[in-house]
Motif scaffolding. Structure first.
Motif, PDB file in Angstrom:
ATOM      1  N   GLU A   1      -2.825  -0.504  -9.205  1.00 44.77           N
ATOM      2  CA  GLU A   1      -4.103  -1.190  -9.036  1.00 44.77           C
ATOM      3  C   GLU A   1      -5.050  -0.856 -10.189  1.00 44.77           C
ATOM      4  O   GLU A   1      -4.964   0.213 -10.793  1.00 44.77           O
ATOM      5  CB  GLU A   1      -4.784  -0.767  -7.727  1.00 44.77           C
ATOM      6  CG  GLU A   1      -3.994  -1.021  -6.476  1.00 44.77           C
ATOM      7  CD  GLU A   1      -3.224   0.207  -6.020  1.00 44.77           C
ATOM      8  OE1 GLU A   1      -2.898   0.294  -4.827  1.00 44.77           O
ATOM      9  OE2 GLU A   1      -2.946   1.092  -6.863  1.00 44.77           O
TER      10      GLU A   1
ATOM     11  N   CYS B   1      -3.542  -5.936  -9.172  1.00 47.41           N
ATOM     12  CA  CYS B   1      -2.403  -5.079  -8.821  1.00 47.41           C
ATOM     13  C   CYS B   1      -1.195  -5.623  -9.569  1.00 47.41           C
ATOM     14  O   CYS B   1      -0.722  -6.730  -9.282  1.00 47.41           O
ATOM     15  CB  CYS B   1      -2.165  -5.097  -7.324  1.00 47.41           C
ATOM     16  SG  CYS B   1      -0.666  -4.232  -6.798  1.00 47.41           S
TER      17      CYS B   1
ATOM     18  N   TRP C   1      -3.740  -6.436   0.559  1.00 48.44           N
ATOM     19  CA  TRP C   1      -4.739  -5.462   0.115  1.00 48.44           C
ATOM     20  C   TRP C   1      -5.261  -4.732   1.351  1.00 48.44           C
ATOM     21  O   TRP C   1      -5.645  -5.363   2.337  1.00 48.44           O
ATOM     22  CB  TRP C   1      -5.898  -6.142  -0.602  1.00 48.44           C
ATOM     23  CG  TRP C   1      -5.603  -6.556  -2.010  1.00 48.44           C
ATOM     24  CD1 TRP C   1      -5.236  -7.795  -2.449  1.00 48.44           C
ATOM     25  CD2 TRP C   1      -5.665  -5.721  -3.169  1.00 48.44           C
ATOM     26  NE1 TRP C   1      -5.059  -7.780  -3.812  1.00 48.44           N
ATOM     27  CE2 TRP C   1      -5.315  -6.512  -4.282  1.00 48.44           C
ATOM     28  CE3 TRP C   1      -5.980  -4.378  -3.398  1.00 48.44           C
ATOM     29  CZ2 TRP C   1      -5.277  -6.023  -5.587  1.00 48.44           C
ATOM     30  CZ3 TRP C   1      -5.939  -3.891  -4.691  1.00 48.44           C
ATOM     31  CH2 TRP C   1      -5.590  -4.703  -5.773  1.00 48.44           C
TER      32      TRP C   1
ATOM     33  N   ARG D   1      -7.661  -1.096   2.607  1.00 45.57           N
ATOM     34  CA  ARG D   1      -8.631  -0.102   2.144  1.00 45.57           C
ATOM     35  C   ARG D   1      -8.731   1.012   3.172  1.00 45.57           C
ATOM     36  O   ARG D   1      -8.439   0.820   4.355  1.00 45.57           O
ATOM     37  CB  ARG D   1     -10.007  -0.720   1.902  1.00 45.57           C
ATOM     38  CG  ARG D   1     -10.781  -1.106   3.158  1.00 45.57           C
ATOM     39  CD  ARG D   1     -12.095  -1.761   2.793  1.00 45.57           C
ATOM     40  NE  ARG D   1     -12.816  -2.225   3.978  1.00 45.57           N
ATOM     41  CZ  ARG D   1     -13.858  -3.041   3.944  1.00 45.57           C
ATOM     42  NH1 ARG D   1     -14.318  -3.487   2.770  1.00 45.57           N
ATOM     43  NH2 ARG D   1     -14.453  -3.409   5.055  1.00 45.57           N
TER      44      ARG D   1
ATOM     45  N   ILE E   1      -7.998 -13.395  -1.841  1.00 52.52           N
ATOM     46  CA  ILE E   1      -6.741 -12.882  -2.390  1.00 52.52           C
ATOM     47  C   ILE E   1      -6.016 -14.014  -3.109  1.00 52.52           C
ATOM     48  O   ILE E   1      -6.037 -15.168  -2.661  1.00 52.52           O
ATOM     49  CB  ILE E   1      -5.853 -12.273  -1.288  1.00 52.52           C
ATOM     50  CG1 ILE E   1      -4.655 -11.535  -1.890  1.00 52.52           C
ATOM     51  CG2 ILE E   1      -5.428 -13.321  -0.260  1.00 52.52           C
ATOM     52  CD1 ILE E   1      -3.865 -10.713  -0.866  1.00 52.52           C
TER      53      ILE E   1
ATOM     54  N   LEU F   1      -7.691  -9.377  -5.926  1.00 51.17           N
ATOM     55  CA  LEU F   1      -8.642  -9.427  -4.822  1.00 51.17           C
ATOM     56  C   LEU F   1     -10.023  -9.602  -5.429  1.00 51.17           C
ATOM     57  O   LEU F   1     -10.554  -8.672  -6.046  1.00 51.17           O
ATOM     58  CB  LEU F   1      -8.589  -8.173  -3.963  1.00 51.17           C
ATOM     59  CG  LEU F   1      -9.464  -8.233  -2.713  1.00 51.17           C
ATOM     60  CD1 LEU F   1      -8.917  -9.263  -1.719  1.00 51.17           C
ATOM     61  CD2 LEU F   1      -9.557  -6.855  -2.045  1.00 51.17           C
TER      62      LEU F   1
ATOM     63  N   TYR G   1      -9.080   1.288  -2.338  1.00 53.39           N
ATOM     64  CA  TYR G   1      -8.400   0.025  -2.105  1.00 53.39           C
ATOM     65  C   TYR G   1      -6.955   0.119  -2.611  1.00 53.39           C
ATOM     66  O   TYR G   1      -6.708   0.579  -3.725  1.00 53.39           O
ATOM     67  CB  TYR G   1      -9.136  -1.106  -2.816  1.00 53.39           C
ATOM     68  CG  TYR G   1     -10.391  -1.519  -2.096  1.00 53.39           C
ATOM     69  CD1 TYR G   1     -11.488  -0.653  -2.020  1.00 53.39           C
ATOM     70  CD2 TYR G   1     -10.496  -2.749  -1.470  1.00 53.39           C
ATOM     71  CE1 TYR G   1     -12.641  -1.016  -1.337  1.00 53.39           C
ATOM     72  CE2 TYR G   1     -11.642  -3.131  -0.793  1.00 53.39           C
ATOM     73  CZ  TYR G   1     -12.710  -2.253  -0.733  1.00 53.39           C
ATOM     74  OH  TYR G   1     -13.856  -2.619  -0.057  1.00 53.39           O
ATOM     75  N   TYR G   2      -6.035  -0.325  -1.765  1.00 56.73           N
ATOM     76  CA  TYR G   2      -4.607  -0.262  -2.068  1.00 56.73           C
ATOM     77  C   TYR G   2      -3.992  -1.659  -2.016  1.00 56.73           C
ATOM     78  O   TYR G   2      -4.320  -2.451  -1.121  1.00 56.73           O
ATOM     79  CB  TYR G   2      -3.883   0.588  -1.030  1.00 56.73           C
ATOM     80  CG  TYR G   2      -4.347   2.005  -0.900  1.00 56.73           C
ATOM     81  CD1 TYR G   2      -5.377   2.352  -0.039  1.00 56.73           C
ATOM     82  CD2 TYR G   2      -3.728   3.038  -1.622  1.00 56.73           C
ATOM     83  CE1 TYR G   2      -5.803   3.665   0.099  1.00 56.73           C
ATOM     84  CE2 TYR G   2      -4.146   4.356  -1.490  1.00 56.73           C
ATOM     85  CZ  TYR G   2      -5.180   4.656  -0.628  1.00 56.73           C
ATOM     86  OH  TYR G   2      -5.585   5.960  -0.497  1.00 56.73           O
ATOM     87  N   CYS G   3      -3.078  -1.914  -2.921  1.00 54.54           N
ATOM     88  CA  CYS G   3      -2.241  -3.093  -2.733  1.00 54.54           C
ATOM     89  C   CYS G   3      -0.887  -2.623  -2.204  1.00 54.54           C
ATOM     90  O   CYS G   3      -0.482  -1.468  -2.406  1.00 54.54           O
ATOM     91  CB  CYS G   3      -2.085  -3.900  -4.015  1.00 54.54           C
ATOM     92  SG  CYS G   3      -1.098  -3.140  -5.294  1.00 54.54           S
TER      93      CYS G   3
ATOM     94  N   TRP H   1       3.682   0.662  -2.007  1.00 56.56           N
ATOM     95  CA  TRP H   1       2.245   0.903  -2.076  1.00 56.56           C
ATOM     96  C   TRP H   1       1.839   1.355  -3.471  1.00 56.56           C
ATOM     97  O   TRP H   1       2.579   2.091  -4.128  1.00 56.56           O
ATOM     98  CB  TRP H   1       1.845   1.992  -1.084  1.00 56.56           C
ATOM     99  CG  TRP H   1       1.973   1.559   0.339  1.00 56.56           C
ATOM    100  CD1 TRP H   1       3.092   1.564   1.105  1.00 56.56           C
ATOM    101  CD2 TRP H   1       0.928   1.042   1.161  1.00 56.56           C
ATOM    102  NE1 TRP H   1       2.814   1.082   2.351  1.00 56.56           N
ATOM    103  CE2 TRP H   1       1.487   0.756   2.418  1.00 56.56           C
ATOM    104  CE3 TRP H   1      -0.433   0.792   0.951  1.00 56.56           C
ATOM    105  CZ2 TRP H   1       0.735   0.235   3.470  1.00 56.56           C
ATOM    106  CZ3 TRP H   1      -1.179   0.277   1.993  1.00 56.56           C
ATOM    107  CH2 TRP H   1      -0.595  -0.003   3.239  1.00 56.56           C
TER     108      TRP H   1
END
Length: 122
Positions: free
Chosen positions: A6, A22, A36, A38, A70, A81, A94-96, A112
């Protein structure tokens, strides 16, 4: 194996915008649904948005619906995002993530990223 990285996080004032990216490695990106998530301090990780492999369907959490969008570019192995009208309560990591099965369930995401910090000041 798929690796996700990310970028685009940072500090922004309330009402501002950020665009997270990402980037995915590997040749299977176009076969993976993307999401996505968080996680704010002291809170569970939550799904914010998801998009199918062909971009035909998207899903948004109520908390971000109408503010976040998205999207994905399969040619560039990247998912985005776009976050508008940011609020202090959007502050989180924030994670994808990627999944082979279309799902809103965190545990069904197989890959992840390491996350990017978003901080919204009031």
């Amino acid at each position: 194996q798929v690796q996700l990285v990310e970028s685009g996080g940072g500090l922004v004032q309330a009402g501002g915008s950020l665009r997270l990216s990402c980037a995915a490695s590997g040749r299977t990106f176009s076969s993976l649904h993307m999401g996505w998530f968080r996680q704010a301090p002291g809170k569970e990780r939550e799904l914010l948005a998801a998009i199918t492999v062909n971009r035909y369907s998207t899903h948004y959490a109520d908390s971000v619906k109408g503010r976040f969008t998205i999207s994905r570019d399969n040619a560039k192995n990247t998912v985005f995002l776009q976050m508008n009208s940011l609020k202090p309560e959007d502050t989180a990591i924030y994670y994808c993530a990627a999944t082979r099965l279309w799902s809103y369930v965190e545990t069904e995401y197989d890959y992840w990223g390491q996350g990017t910090q978003v901080t919204v000041s009031s």
